[in-house]
Write a protein that holds these residues in place. Structure first.
Motif, mmCIF file in Angstrom:
data_model
loop_
_atom_site.group_PDB
_atom_site.id
_atom_site.type_symbol
_atom_site.label_atom_id
_atom_site.label_comp_id
_atom_site.label_asym_id
_atom_site.label_seq_id
_atom_site.Cartn_x
_atom_site.Cartn_y
_atom_site.Cartn_z
ATOM 1 N N GLY A 42 7.766 -5.439 -14.125
ATOM 2 C CA GLY A 42 7.677 -5.426 -12.662
ATOM 3 C C GLY A 42 6.448 -4.717 -12.144
ATOM 4 O O GLY A 42 6.473 -4.127 -11.054
ATOM 5 N N VAL A 43 5.353 -4.766 -12.891
ATOM 6 C CA VAL A 43 4.126 -4.060 -12.508
ATOM 7 C C VAL A 43 3.380 -4.846 -11.423
ATOM 8 O O VAL A 43 3.107 -6.045 -11.588
ATOM 9 C CB VAL A 43 3.202 -3.851 -13.723
ATOM 10 C CG1 VAL A 43 1.898 -3.196 -13.293
ATOM 11 C CG2 VAL A 43 3.911 -3.011 -14.774
ATOM 12 N N LYS A 44 3.070 -4.178 -10.347
ATOM 13 C CA LYS A 44 2.251 -4.740 -9.276
ATOM 14 C C LYS A 44 1.223 -3.701 -8.855
ATOM 15 O O LYS A 44 1.479 -2.496 -8.945
ATOM 16 C CB LYS A 44 3.107 -5.145 -8.075
ATOM 17 C CG LYS A 44 4.085 -6.284 -8.353
ATOM 18 C CD LYS A 44 4.882 -6.647 -7.107
ATOM 19 C CE LYS A 44 5.853 -7.786 -7.405
ATOM 20 N NZ LYS A 44 6.652 -8.135 -6.198
ATOM 21 N N THR A 45 0.074 -4.186 -8.423
ATOM 22 C CA THR A 45 -0.989 -3.269 -7.994
ATOM 23 C C THR A 45 -1.438 -3.601 -6.580
ATOM 24 O O THR A 45 -1.233 -4.713 -6.084
ATOM 25 C CB THR A 45 -2.212 -3.342 -8.934
ATOM 26 O OG1 THR A 45 -2.770 -4.658 -8.856
ATOM 27 C CG2 THR A 45 -1.818 -3.029 -10.370
ATOM 28 N N GLU A 46 -2.055 -2.592 -5.937
ATOM 29 C CA GLU A 46 -2.647 -2.766 -4.612
ATOM 30 C C GLU A 46 -3.992 -2.054 -4.586
ATOM 31 O O GLU A 46 -4.166 -1.026 -5.267
ATOM 32 C CB GLU A 46 -1.750 -2.182 -3.517
ATOM 33 C CG GLU A 46 -0.480 -2.966 -3.259
ATOM 34 C CD GLU A 46 0.355 -2.348 -2.143
ATOM 35 O OE1 GLU A 46 -0.089 -1.297 -1.574
ATOM 36 O OE2 GLU A 46 1.432 -2.891 -1.844
ATOM 37 N N PRO A 47 -4.951 -2.571 -3.816
ATOM 38 C CA PRO A 47 -6.241 -1.875 -3.719
ATOM 39 C C PRO A 47 -6.127 -0.613 -2.878
ATOM 40 O O PRO A 47 -5.388 -0.585 -1.880
ATOM 41 C CB PRO A 47 -7.153 -2.910 -3.044
ATOM 42 C CG PRO A 47 -6.210 -3.767 -2.248
ATOM 43 C CD PRO A 47 -4.940 -3.832 -3.051
ATOM 44 N N LEU A 48 -6.831 0.428 -3.272
ATOM 45 C CA LEU A 48 -6.842 1.666 -2.505
ATOM 46 C C LEU A 48 -7.681 1.480 -1.243
ATOM 47 O O LEU A 48 -8.764 0.887 -1.274
ATOM 48 C CB LEU A 48 -7.426 2.805 -3.339
ATOM 49 C CG LEU A 48 -6.582 3.284 -4.522
ATOM 50 C CD1 LEU A 48 -7.358 4.333 -5.315
ATOM 51 C CD2 LEU A 48 -5.257 3.860 -4.038
ATOM 52 N N ALA A 49 -7.174 1.992 -0.141
ATOM 53 C CA ALA A 49 -7.903 1.929 1.127
ATOM 54 C C ALA A 49 -8.596 3.258 1.386
ATOM 55 O O ALA A 49 -8.080 4.331 1.031
ATOM 56 C CB ALA A 49 -6.947 1.603 2.277
ATOM 57 N N ALA A 50 -9.759 3.191 1.989
ATOM 58 C CA ALA A 50 -10.482 4.415 2.341
ATOM 59 C C ALA A 50 -9.716 5.180 3.403
ATOM 60 O O ALA A 50 -9.073 4.599 4.279
ATOM 61 C CB ALA A 50 -11.887 4.068 2.839
ATOM 62 N N GLY A 51 -9.752 6.499 3.320
ATOM 63 C CA GLY A 51 -9.068 7.335 4.294
ATOM 64 C C GLY A 51 -9.818 8.632 4.509
ATOM 65 O O GLY A 51 -10.837 8.904 3.862
ATOM 66 N N GLN A 52 -9.318 9.411 5.449
ATOM 67 C CA GLN A 52 -9.931 10.703 5.743
ATOM 68 C C GLN A 52 -8.857 11.766 5.835
ATOM 69 O O GLN A 52 -7.700 11.488 6.181
ATOM 70 C CB GLN A 52 -10.739 10.652 7.044
ATOM 71 C CG GLN A 52 -12.002 9.819 6.962
ATOM 72 C CD GLN A 52 -12.859 9.968 8.200
ATOM 73 O OE1 GLN A 52 -12.370 10.142 9.316
ATOM 74 N NE2 GLN A 52 -14.166 9.909 8.021
ATOM 75 N N HIS A 53 -9.252 12.982 5.517
ATOM 76 C CA HIS A 53 -8.335 14.119 5.570
ATOM 77 C C HIS A 53 -9.082 15.312 6.163
ATOM 78 O O HIS A 53 -10.158 15.666 5.683
ATOM 79 C CB HIS A 53 -7.825 14.462 4.165
ATOM 80 C CG HIS A 53 -6.779 15.531 4.150
ATOM 81 N ND1 HIS A 53 -5.436 15.257 4.209
ATOM 82 C CD2 HIS A 53 -6.889 16.875 4.092
ATOM 83 C CE1 HIS A 53 -4.758 16.385 4.171
ATOM 84 N NE2 HIS A 53 -5.611 17.384 4.103
ATOM 85 N N LYS A 54 -8.511 15.879 7.201
ATOM 86 C CA LYS A 54 -9.177 17.012 7.850
ATOM 87 C C LYS A 54 -9.024 18.283 7.021
ATOM 88 O O LYS A 54 -8.005 18.486 6.352
ATOM 89 C CB LYS A 54 -8.593 17.239 9.249
ATOM 90 C CG LYS A 54 -8.910 16.138 10.243
ATOM 91 C CD LYS A 54 -8.356 16.477 11.612
ATOM 92 C CE LYS A 54 -8.705 15.401 12.627
ATOM 93 N NZ LYS A 54 -8.152 15.710 13.970
#
Length: 308
Positions: A42-54
Motif C-alpha cells: 500500500g505504498v503511495k508517495t506525494e511530492p513535497l511542497a515548499a513552505g515557510q516557518h517563522k
C-alpha cells in the motif's frame, strides 16, 4: 484498527522481501521494491511542497478561566442597558420640567443624577476590562466581546496567558503556537499584553486567543509549552505525520528515487507543525515522499538491512 493494518502490512513486508532485491543508497538505510511489492504494502508517495516557518521564541502557556470575563461582560451589558434607560428617562424628565412646577424640576434632577450614576458604572466596568484582561480585550466592541464569551462557553475558543523569561519575543508578537501533544500544536492570535505578571519568569505576558475545534483541548489551568512567532520566516518543507517513523530516537521519512528505490532519510532540527514537521534542510520541494504504507516500508528496510 489502523495499528492492526500497519502490523499486517509489516508482516507482508517481511514476506515480499523474499520475492525481490533489497537496496541501500545511503548509510541511513533504504530499500528497493518492485511495483507489485509496493502495491502489496500500500505504498503511495506525494511530492513535497515548499513552505515557510517563522523563527520562534520558546514560551510557557497557561489556559485562563473565562468565568470572570463572562461575568464582567454580563455586568457591563446590564450596566449599559440601565444607563441607556436612565438617560432616556432624564430626557423625558427634562421635557416635563419645561412645563414648570417644583415637582417636575425635582424629578428632572433625580433622573439626571441616576443617569450620571449609571454612566459612571459603565465607565468603571469598562476600565476593569482593561485592568483585568488587558487593552486587547478592552478595545473590543460589545458585539466582538460577546462573540468571544459565547465561543469560550461553547469550547470553540480559549484564552491563554503566554509568558517568556524577561519578556523575550513579546514585543510586536502577533501569533503563537501552543503544544497540545508531543507532535501537535494549535495556533493563536495575540490580543494584547496581559495585566497579571508571571513573577517567576519576570514576564508581563500576552493574552492569546485560540479558536477552532482544538480549543476544547485547552482546559482551564492547563500549562503547556508554546512558541511565539518572531522574525523572518525560514524556507523549507513540511513532512506529514503519516510519512514519519521513529527509529533509534530520531524521526525518519522515505524518499523515492525513480520507480523502485526508497531512501530512509533523517529529519534534522524538525519543528512541529499542524499535521506534520517543518524541516529547513535535508529535503527539497518536489521530492517524492511516502505518505502511506510507511510501516511496511520500514519493516522491509529493516529486513533488508539484516539480510546484508
Amino acid at each position: 484498527m489502523k495499528t492492526r493494518i500497519q502490523i499486517l502490512r509489516a508482516v507482508l513486508a517481511l514476506s515480499v522481501m523474499a520475492t525481490g532485491p533489497a537496496w541501500s543508497a545511503a548509510a541511513s538505510g533504504g530499500v528497493t521494491l518492485s511495483g507489485a511489492q509496493q502495491k502489496t504494502l500500500g505504498v503511495k508517495t506525494e511530492p513535497l511542497a515548499a513552505g515557510q516557518h517563522k523563527a520562534q521564541v520558546d514560551a510557557f502557556a497557561k489556559v485562563l478561566d473565562p468565568g470572570p470575563l463572562a461575568q464582567l461582560n454580563s455586568d457591563l451589558l446590564t450596566a449599559v442597558a440601565a444607563a441607556e434607560a436612565s438617560r432616556a428617562e432624564a430626557v423625558r424628565a427634562k421635557t416635563l420640567a419645561t412645563t414648570g412646577g417644583a415637582l417636575a424640576r425635582k424629578d428632572q434632577e433625580a433622573a439626571e443624577a441616576q443617569a450620571k450614576s449609571d454612566a459612571l458604572k459603565v465607565e468603571i466596568l469598562r476600565q476593569r476590562l482593561g485592568l483585568e484582561w488587558g487593552p486587547g480585550v478592552a478595545r473590543m466592541s460589545e458585539a466582538r466581546r460577546q462573540a468571544l464569551v459565547s465561543a469560550l462557553s461553547k469550547g470553540v475558543a480559549a484564552l491563554v496567558h503566554v509568558d517568556t523569561p524577561s519578556n523575550a519575543g513579546q514585543a510586536g508578537a502577533r501569533t503563537v503556537k501552543i503544544d497540545v501533544s508531543a507532535d501537535t500544536s494549535v495556533g493563536g492570535v495575540v490580543l494584547g499584553p496581559a495585566r497579571a505578571a508571571e513573577p517567576r519568569l519576570q514576564s508581563s505576558g500576552l493574552i492569546v486567543e485560540v479558536t477552532g475545534p482544538s480549543a476544547i483541548l485547552l482546559s482551564v489551568g492547563l500549562t503547556q509549552s508554546a512558541h511565539i512567532d518572531t522574525g523572518s520566516p525560514k524556507s523549507g518543507v513540511v513532512i506529514k505525520k503519516e510519512s514519519v517513523v521513529r527509529y533509534q530516537g530520531s524521526l525518519w521519512a522515505y524518499v523515492r528515487h525513480g520507480d523502485a528505490q526508497f531512501e530512509r532519510r533523517l529529519l534534522q532540527d524538525e519543528l512541529p507543525e499542524d499535521g506534520g514537521y517543518f524541516v529547513a534542510k535535508g529535503f527539497a520541494p518536489g521530492e517524492q515522499v511516502a505518505v502511506s504504507g510507511v510501516a511496511g516500508l520500514f519493516a522491509a528496510d529493516l529486513a533488508a538491512g539484516q539480510a546484508r
